[in-house]
Write an enzyme that holds these catalytic residues in place. Sequence first.
Site: not given
Length: 481
Positions: A14, A250-252
């Site tokens: 994701t 966070s990768k978001r």
Amino acid sequence: MSDTVRTRFAPSPTGFMHIGNLRTGLYAYLFARHNGGKFILRIEDTDRERTVEGAVGMIYRTLKAAGIEYDEGPDRDGGVGPYVQSERADIYKKYAEELVERGGAYYCFCTKERLETIIGENGTHTYDRKCRNIPLEEAKARVAAGEPYVIRQKVPDGVVSSYKDMVYGEISVSSDDIEDGVLLKSDGMPTYNFANVVDDHLMGITHVLRGAEYLSSTPKYNLIYDAFGWERPHYMHLPAIMKDATRKLSKRYGDANFEDFIAKGYLPQAVVNYVALLGWCPKSGDEKMTMDEMIAQFTPDGVSVSSSIFDEQKMKWLNGEYLKAMTEDEFYAVSLPYIEKGVAGGAYDKREIARLMQTRVDVLGEIPEKIAFLGDFGEYDLSMYEHKKMKVDLEVAKKAVEVSISALESLEAWDEEGIRSAISAAAEGAQMKGGQVMFSMRVALTGQPSTPGGAIEMAVVLGKEESMRRLRFSAELLGRN
Ligand code: GLU
């Protein structure tokens, strides 16, 4: 359960691989290897909406660069595949149906609209169990007639589900606080809640290592193991890695991507080493460790319950230690692309530059800026020559540069030794302090207030021809004054 330890890394494609994901995979790998076990890679791509193009390729590249080798995975069959969840839809469906037969799950026909109203009514997101008591035969007939459905977990009433986490200790949740959550969605895909159980069981996973965000859901997963009559795995949940005191990485939000660090000139092994220390401290207290040393020392009792803060400065320092520990040849090989970028086609001895840089940078990406003095050289601000403590002013500098020119003009052995003795002799002859000459010469050679080395090192790197050209240019500049 298998006698051989089996762990897995189960990333979702994701986004990019951030430091926290990498650490989870690394610990699972270290734990498996420490115990002579197997390490499995599984791609968790059931959330189609969040799947990002190219993310799977990034997972493979990152693991490879990090030196984390999996024994089984999408491209390495160990007999319990497929290792990609989207290719396992039939398996999940079969097991969801089996769980219904065993009384651990049920068909639910509630529409989205209805679910929205009950959420409004009871003020929570909890499903009201309306379909839980539909007789199984009736439910099956509705399914056969083509009515859309999901399969939900039938959480038993009034039990407390507990387990002992290897890091957090005893975790208990009352089943009254667990919703009859969806296991199989209306599109036939499983939720994470179901897929993780089915896969970990069928893949013979003995120890599940994953982020602490799953700590309190695990009792719910354990109820599924119990309903199937399957043995539960051991669990080791890992505390979050923080960006600062309050925010998680966070990768978001684009934080701390492994590949970005490599592009900045970090060594993969240094990043991996640093990441290992985010939440784990070996008994020996060692910091700089090879993968084999980490494997030898990795035990769960060294894993901390408290979250750690990602500190790029510390990682930089560790990277610098790796660079310094390299042989000259190794450093030359890794630094060459950065040196080439810095000299932009200039005809310099790149080995000399590498030698100069090895102890002077922590990250390879610092090289181009450090050697920028090799590029443009032209008019510069003469106030750089003023140095009160050393008693250098423009007059002294002018003399010093002239002294350097005459000392070096006929010098043949253009190396540190040769240049040093020629300059010292000339300084003495001119009754100047060596420091005054060196200081002035360094400015004259680079036109910069600070440089990655002293006058002699700069001269070696520049080579004789360019050094003489620059010294003459500077003498002329000082002469105009
Ligand atoms: N696919 C999950 C994630 O990326 C992995 C959770 C697990 O390891 O069970 O967060």
